[in-house]
Structures are given as C-alpha cells and as structure tokens.
Design a protein around this motif. Structure first.
Motif, PDB file in Angstrom:
ATOM      1  N   ALA A   1      31.385  38.483  38.064  1.00 22.82           N
ATOM      2  CA  ALA A   1      30.297  39.319  38.466  1.00 22.82           C
ATOM      3  C   ALA A   1      30.950  40.860  38.719  1.00 22.82           C
ATOM      4  CB  ALA A   1      29.484  38.877  39.563  1.00 22.82           C
ATOM      5  N   GLU A   2      30.647  41.804  37.966  1.00 22.31           N
ATOM      6  CA  GLU A   2      31.419  42.984  38.190  1.00 22.31           C
ATOM      7  C   GLU A   2      30.265  44.310  37.972  1.00 22.31           C
ATOM      8  OE1 GLU A   2      35.245  45.185  37.229  1.00 22.31           O
ATOM      9  OE2 GLU A   2      34.223  44.369  35.308  1.00 22.31           O
ATOM     10  N   LYS A   3      29.859  45.029  38.841  1.00 26.63           N
ATOM     11  CA  LYS A   3      28.894  46.120  38.771  1.00 26.63           C
ATOM     12  C   LYS A   3      27.609  45.984  38.367  1.00 26.63           C
ATOM     13  CE  LYS A   3      32.661  49.479  38.054  1.00 26.63           C
ATOM     14  NZ  LYS A   3      33.293  50.282  37.067  1.00 26.63           N
ATOM     15  N   GLY A   4      27.230  44.754  38.946  1.00 22.84           N
ATOM     16  CA  GLY A   4      25.975  44.362  38.327  1.00 22.84           C
ATOM     17  C   GLY A   4      25.775  43.433  37.441  1.00 22.84           C
ATOM     18  N   THR A   5      26.728  43.225  36.538  1.00 26.48           N
ATOM     19  CA  THR A   5      26.904  42.409  35.358  1.00 26.48           C
ATOM     20  C   THR A   5      27.517  41.075  35.645  1.00 26.48           C
ATOM     21  OG1 THR A   5      27.022  44.459  33.999  1.00 26.48           O
ATOM     22  CG2 THR A   5      27.618  42.288  32.920  1.00 26.48           C
TER      23      THR A   5
ATOM     24  N   LYS B   1      22.320  39.804  34.900  1.00 27.80           N
ATOM     25  CA  LYS B   1      22.471  40.646  35.762  1.00 27.80           C
ATOM     26  C   LYS B   1      22.707  40.079  37.170  1.00 27.80           C
ATOM     27  CE  LYS B   1      19.824  43.887  33.216  1.00 27.80           C
ATOM     28  NZ  LYS B   1      21.157  44.915  32.597  1.00 27.80           N
ATOM     29  N   GLY B   2      23.563  40.647  37.997  1.00 25.51           N
ATOM     30  CA  GLY B   2      23.658  40.251  39.347  1.00 25.51           C
ATOM     31  C   GLY B   2      24.817  40.271  39.791  1.00 25.51           C
ATOM     32  N   ASN B   3      25.151  40.187  41.257  1.00 22.71           N
ATOM     33  CA  ASN B   3      26.501  40.460  41.938  1.00 22.71           C
ATOM     34  C   ASN B   3      27.062  39.371  42.399  1.00 22.71           C
ATOM     35  OD1 ASN B   3      25.864  43.504  41.864  1.00 22.71           O
ATOM     36  ND2 ASN B   3      24.055  43.133  43.104  1.00 22.71           N
ATOM     37  N   LYS B   4      26.423  38.194  42.258  1.00 15.97           N
ATOM     38  CA  LYS B   4      26.967  36.888  42.885  1.00 15.97           C
ATOM     39  C   LYS B   4      27.422  36.105  41.577  1.00 15.97           C
ATOM     40  CE  LYS B   4      25.606  37.359  47.737  1.00 15.97           C
ATOM     41  NZ  LYS B   4      25.092  36.390  48.784  1.00 15.97           N
TER      42      LYS B   4
END
Length: 334
Positions: free
Chosen positions: A252-256, A303-306
C-alpha cells in the motif's frame, strides 16, 4: 457467429488497445496484428498508463511503435487485446466507455459479465494459454502474410504466459514449433527479446518477502502472504519457489493497493483452483478496486492505506475454496 478473421478491420483506422501496465502477451498480440495488417489498415497501438519492463524490452528489440494514453478521436474502430474488463484500461476506461465506434476484442481470460464488444466482434477462449495464440489463429484465417517480427511476437507471448511452458498443453507446443521456425530464432533468441536483468531492487523485494512472510496452513496446503514495497509479482513467485502452494504479495502506497498472487502449478491443476475466479474477482466485493488475471497468476489493484486486511482476505478466500474440497482448518505458523 464470433469473429473468425480480421478482414472487418481492412481499410479502417484502428486503435489496438492493450491493458494498463501491458505485459508481453498483451503488447505482442497488438504488435503481431500491427506488423501483419499495416498494409491493409492504418494501425496504432495504444497502451494505457505504462508498459511492464519485459514488454518495454520487447518493444525496443522489435521496434514496436506504441503510444501511451492516446486519444480515441479519429479512429474507426477499437481492438482490445488480452483483457475483457474495461477497468483493465486504467485511466482510459472512461474514454472506452464513451467511444461510439466499432469495438472488437481478442482475449483468453475467464469470461466476465461486462460486454465490451458485440459477440460477432469477439474471438475469445479461456483454453488458450496466451492471447497471441488466438491472434495467430485469426491471422492464418485472414490469409495474411505474417512477417518474421509478427511470428517472434506470437512466440514471445506464448513463452511468457505459459511461464516458459510450465502450463502449456500439446496444442501450445504445436503452435510454438510453427511460429519459432518461421520467426527464424532459437528459443534463447526469443527469450532474449523480452528478458531484463534482475536488478538489485527486485532481488531485495524477493528477500524481503521471505523475511516478512506470514505462513498459513489450510488442509495440506501452504498459503504465504507478505507485505513488500515493490516487485510484488517477483516476490510472490519467489515464495512459490521456496515451498508455498499459494502466495500473495502486495503493498500500500499513497492510497494505492497492489497485490499479486501466484500458485504452484501441480497443486493448481490437482485442485482446479483459479486465482482470478476464486480470489481476486471476489475481492472486489470487499474492497474498492478491480481484480483479474489467469488461473495461476492474477492480481488486484485498489485503493486504501492498509495492505494487511486485504492479504488476509486473500488467505480467507483461498481457505474457503480448499474447505469445499476437503476438511480443512486454517492455522497460522509463527
């Protein structure tokens, strides 16, 4: 009747579209058609967003012309190769959905609900190992002169999507023998067209995958997951090589979110497991994003941060598949 030759494209201005992050099979399919039809039609190869490293190497070696994120204006027809979901077009999806011209499709993935082109303009078979195999069939039926470059493209797509023939059948070898001879290149020569040196970062990603791995047992199967910073497909392959039956690696990186999955071929064939069908397509119901791919190699972009919840869901979906086949408890090894 489905599409059975490429003559409907004659005399037209055609944009051939690969999927976003085009791999060798996708670009090679487009290029084989480009090299064979360029005297009959005005052909442009369009690549959404970017090419992967091996496809970029093939383009350089064979001088394949392509445009990143081209405009659709002025084209009489779109031909989609090696994908059957508009989401796979990345940033060009909206352009595709609003395009009013003729649409064609050639693909070897499992059938999807979305209808991307009229049935008469589709040539698809999930039995084919690569999309270039299907392109070869159409080129022969169209009775076009196939150049050595086109034959080299067809062979390259077969090699990469068969994982160097680990998942090939007798028909694949038959086609490969034909195109390899007509390409005038040895197997090593063909592989050199798209090979890239494994750089330091890729090696580190594989080693980090092993260091950070979480190991689960479901029945007699080993499922491995790992959070890596990049080169997730290489990392998943590495976990399969060192003993996992199924492996998922992502970051996960920058919301991707990006995840790649791989399966041991013998286990996959024995259990009739399909990564795209049994895991990644189902992920779409739980997390924002899109999944797809092949039986033994597939992925999810979202999309996500985790990353951990999504990796654990991959484990859960795999365990549910196994549980339908045999009595299986899920256990994590620490």
């Amino acid at each position: 009747m489905p599409l059975n030759n490429l003559s409907p494209l004659f005399g037209k201005k055609v944009l051939i579209l690969t999927h976003a992050g085009a791999d060798v099979d996708s670009l090679a399919s487009a290029a084989a058609i480009y090299f064979s039809l360029k005297e009959k039609s005005k052909i442009t190869i369009g690549v959404p967003d970017h090419l992967n490293l091996n496809a970029k190497a093939l383009a350089k070696q064979l001088k394949i012309p392509y445009k990143i994120n081209p405009s659709f204006t002025g084209f009489d027809a779109l031909l989609c190769v090696d994908f059957n979901k508009s989401k796979m077009l990345g940033s060009l999806q909206k352009n595709f959905l609003f395009y009013n011209g003729k649409k064609f499709l050639i693909d070897h993935h499992s059938e999807e609900k979305e209808i991307m082109a009229p049935k008469k303009n589709i040539f698809a078979s999930k039995k084919a190992i690569s999309t270039t195999e299907l392109v070869y069939q159409l080129l022969k039926k169209t009775k076009l002169k196939i150049s050595k470059k086109a034959y080299a493209c067809i062979a390259s797509g077969i090699i990469t999507d068969s994982a160097s023939f680990h998942i090939a059948d007798h028909s694949t070898f038959k086609i490969m023998a034909e195109v390899m001879e007509k390409a005038g290149l040895s197997y090593r020569g063909l592989v050199d067209l798209f090979s890239t040196e494994i750089d330091f970062s890729q090696r580190i990603a594989s080693l980090k995958a092993a260091k950070r791995v979480k190991i689960f047992k479901s029945g007699k199967a080993i499922i491995a997951v790992s959070d890596v910073g990049a080169f997730e497909s290489n990392a998943a392959n590495a976990l399969i090589r060192i003993g996992a039956n199924v492996a998922f690696c992502g970051f996960a990186e920058k919301g991707t979110i990006r995840i790649s999955g791989r399966v041991n071929n013998s286990w996959m064939n024995k259990k009739k497991f399909d990564l795209a069908r049994d895991v990644f397509n189902k992920l779409e119901k739980h997390f924002p994003g899109e999944g797809g791919g092949h039986q033994g190699a597939a992925g999810f972009n979202g999309k996500g941060n985790k990353i951990e919840p999504i990796l654990l869901k991959c484990v859960d979906l795999t365990h549910k598949f196994i549980s339908k086949k045999e009595k299986a408890n899920l256990k994590e090894y620490t």
